[in-house]
Scaffold this motif. Structure first.
Motif, PDB file in Angstrom:
ATOM      1  N   LEU A 149       0.815  -1.210   0.000  1.00 36.55           N
ATOM      2  CA  LEU A 149       0.000   0.000   0.000  1.00 36.55           C
ATOM      3  C   LEU A 149       0.854   1.267   0.000  1.00 36.55           C
ATOM      4  CD1 LEU A 149      -2.878   1.097   0.030  1.00 36.55           C
ATOM      5  CD2 LEU A 149      -2.811   0.970   2.534  1.00 36.55           C
ATOM      6  N   ALA A 150       1.876   1.312   0.836  1.00 29.10           N
ATOM      7  CA  ALA A 150       2.761   2.484   0.859  1.00 29.10           C
ATOM      8  C   ALA A 150       3.428   2.677  -0.502  1.00 29.10           C
ATOM      9  CB  ALA A 150       3.813   2.331   1.958  1.00 29.10           C
ATOM     10  N   SER A 151       3.849   1.582  -1.113  1.00 33.28           N
ATOM     11  CA  SER A 151       4.492   1.659  -2.427  1.00 33.28           C
ATOM     12  C   SER A 151       3.526   2.185  -3.490  1.00 33.28           C
ATOM     13  CB  SER A 151       5.018   0.280  -2.839  1.00 33.28           C
ATOM     14  OG  SER A 151       6.004  -0.163  -1.940  1.00 33.28           O
ATOM     15  N   ALA A 152       2.304   1.667  -3.493  1.00 32.93           N
ATOM     16  CA  ALA A 152       1.313   2.129  -4.475  1.00 32.93           C
ATOM     17  C   ALA A 152       1.023   3.612  -4.302  1.00 32.93           C
ATOM     18  CB  ALA A 152       0.032   1.313  -4.343  1.00 32.93           C
ATOM     19  N   LEU A 172      -5.526  -5.241   6.476  1.00 29.66           N
ATOM     20  CA  LEU A 172      -5.030  -4.194   7.375  1.00 29.66           C
ATOM     21  C   LEU A 172      -6.153  -3.520   8.152  1.00 29.66           C
ATOM     22  CD1 LEU A 172      -2.427  -2.406   5.059  1.00 29.66           C
ATOM     23  CD2 LEU A 172      -1.987  -4.154   6.799  1.00 29.66           C
ATOM     24  N   SER A 173      -5.838  -3.120   9.364  1.00 30.03           N
ATOM     25  CA  SER A 173      -6.768  -2.307  10.153  1.00 30.03           C
ATOM     26  C   SER A 173      -6.809  -0.903   9.549  1.00 30.03           C
ATOM     27  CB  SER A 173      -6.278  -2.219  11.598  1.00 30.03           C
ATOM     28  OG  SER A 173      -5.080  -1.447  11.654  1.00 30.03           O
ATOM     29  N   PRO A 174      -7.845  -0.136   9.862  1.00 29.94           N
ATOM     30  CA  PRO A 174      -7.873   1.258   9.394  1.00 29.94           C
ATOM     31  C   PRO A 174      -6.627   2.033   9.840  1.00 29.94           C
ATOM     32  CG  PRO A 174     -10.028   0.639  10.223  1.00 29.94           C
ATOM     33  CD  PRO A 174      -9.090  -0.493  10.562  1.00 29.94           C
ATOM     34  N   MET A 233      -3.795   1.008   7.558  1.00 28.42           N
ATOM     35  CA  MET A 233      -4.005   1.614   6.224  1.00 28.42           C
ATOM     36  C   MET A 233      -3.541   3.071   6.257  1.00 28.42           C
ATOM     37  SD  MET A 233      -5.755  -0.534   4.021  1.00 28.42           S
ATOM     38  CE  MET A 233      -6.723   0.492   2.944  1.00 28.42           C
ATOM     39  N   ASN A 234      -3.946   3.787   7.286  1.00 26.72           N
ATOM     40  CA  ASN A 234      -3.565   5.191   7.431  1.00 26.72           C
ATOM     41  C   ASN A 234      -2.051   5.334   7.577  1.00 26.72           C
ATOM     42  OD1 ASN A 234      -4.485   8.018   7.809  1.00 26.72           O
ATOM     43  ND2 ASN A 234      -3.457   7.742   9.771  1.00 26.72           N
ATOM     44  N   ALA A 235      -1.441   4.465   8.366  1.00 24.31           N
ATOM     45  CA  ALA A 235       0.005   4.542   8.591  1.00 24.31           C
ATOM     46  C   ALA A 235       0.785   4.254   7.310  1.00 24.31           C
ATOM     47  CB  ALA A 235       0.421   3.580   9.698  1.00 24.31           C
ATOM     48  N   ALA A 236       0.326   3.306   6.512  1.00 21.88           N
ATOM     49  CA  ALA A 236       1.011   3.006   5.245  1.00 21.88           C
ATOM     50  C   ALA A 236       0.945   4.213   4.302  1.00 21.88           C
ATOM     51  CB  ALA A 236       0.400   1.767   4.588  1.00 21.88           C
ATOM     52  N   LYS A 237      -0.206   4.845   4.248  1.00 12.77           N
ATOM     53  CA  LYS A 237      -0.345   6.054   3.423  1.00 12.77           C
ATOM     54  C   LYS A 237       0.524   7.179   3.983  1.00 12.77           C
ATOM     55  CE  LYS A 237      -5.097   4.900   2.279  1.00 12.77           C
ATOM     56  NZ  LYS A 237      -6.501   5.372   2.348  1.00 12.77           N
ATOM     57  N   ALA A 238       0.593   7.264   5.319  1.00  9.69           N
ATOM     58  CA  ALA A 238       1.430   8.284   5.954  1.00  9.69           C
ATOM     59  C   ALA A 238       2.902   8.056   5.632  1.00  9.69           C
ATOM     60  CB  ALA A 238       1.203   8.292   7.465  1.00  9.69           C
ATOM     61  N   ALA A 239       3.319   6.783   5.555  1.00  7.25           N
ATOM     62  CA  ALA A 239       4.711   6.492   5.181  1.00  7.25           C
ATOM     63  C   ALA A 239       5.000   7.010   3.779  1.00  7.25           C
ATOM     64  CB  ALA A 239       4.986   4.987   5.277  1.00  7.25           C
ATOM     65  N   ALA A 240       4.066   6.800   2.848  1.00  4.61           N
ATOM     66  CA  ALA A 240       4.253   7.319   1.487  1.00  4.61           C
ATOM     67  C   ALA A 240       4.298   8.837   1.491  1.00  4.61           C
ATOM     68  CB  ALA A 240       3.134   6.814   0.569  1.00  4.61           C
TER      69      ALA A 240
END
Length: 177
Positions: free
Chosen positions: A40-43, A63-65, A68-75
């Protein structure tokens, strides 16, 4: 949408990328959170809409919400940090490295998931964005906390394959327009 949907979007010449997506989706060296957070972070780091939609749909089943939020935050945070720190790393004038960044990076201290999962996702995104300084920093943290080199490699492989799939789909979309 799912990884299979994404694979169906890839043309025949990208069969290796399709097969790699499949094998990485079945990878067991990473926990499901580590694996799907990396996808998700990569996408999100690349931002090609069909890829983001397919991977986000698949990741949402695992993934938990909060994850999901943390992966997007990493990106998001690496999108900023990779440019800033790559620039400092590449510039001949090292005086800039002595200055405070003066950029907000609070999510690094409290990402909302296990810190090492966030570091793993940040490593994959840093590879996609080409920041050697950030790669070294995140990989160093992972190794200090006992994350195996094969786990780091798995995250890098996911980032590489998601990047390749994204570029292919973006190119094919451009040709079709």
């Amino acid at each position: 949408m799912s990884i299979d949907t994404l694979r169906d979007l890839l043309p025949a010449y990208a069969k290796d990328i399709s097969l790699n997506l499949s094998s990485l989706a079945s990878e067991t060296i990473l926990s499901d959170q580590q694996k799907w957070g990396t996808f998700l972070a990569s996408a999100h780091a690349i931002g090609v809409a069909p890829v983001v939609r397919a991977i986000e749909a698949q990741a949402a089943t695992v993934l938990s919400p909060e994850a999901m939020n943390a992966a997007k935050a990493a990106a998001a945070i690496m999108g900023m940090n990779n440019i800033y720190y790559r620039s400092l790393h590449l510039m001949k004038n090292h005086e800039y490295t002595t200055l405070l960044a003066r950029l907000r990076m609070n999510v690094l201290a409290n990402p909302g998931v296990e810190k090492m999962d966030f570091e793993l996702w940040s490593t994959a995104v840093s590879a996609i964005n080409g920041c050697g300084a950030c790669l070294d920093a995140h990989e160093g943290e992972l190794r200090k906390h006992g994350i195996a080199n094969t786990q780091v490699q798995a995250a890098l492989r996911i980032g590489a394959v998601v990047h390749a799939a994204s570029r292919i789909i973006a190119s094919e979309t451009a040709l079709a327009a």
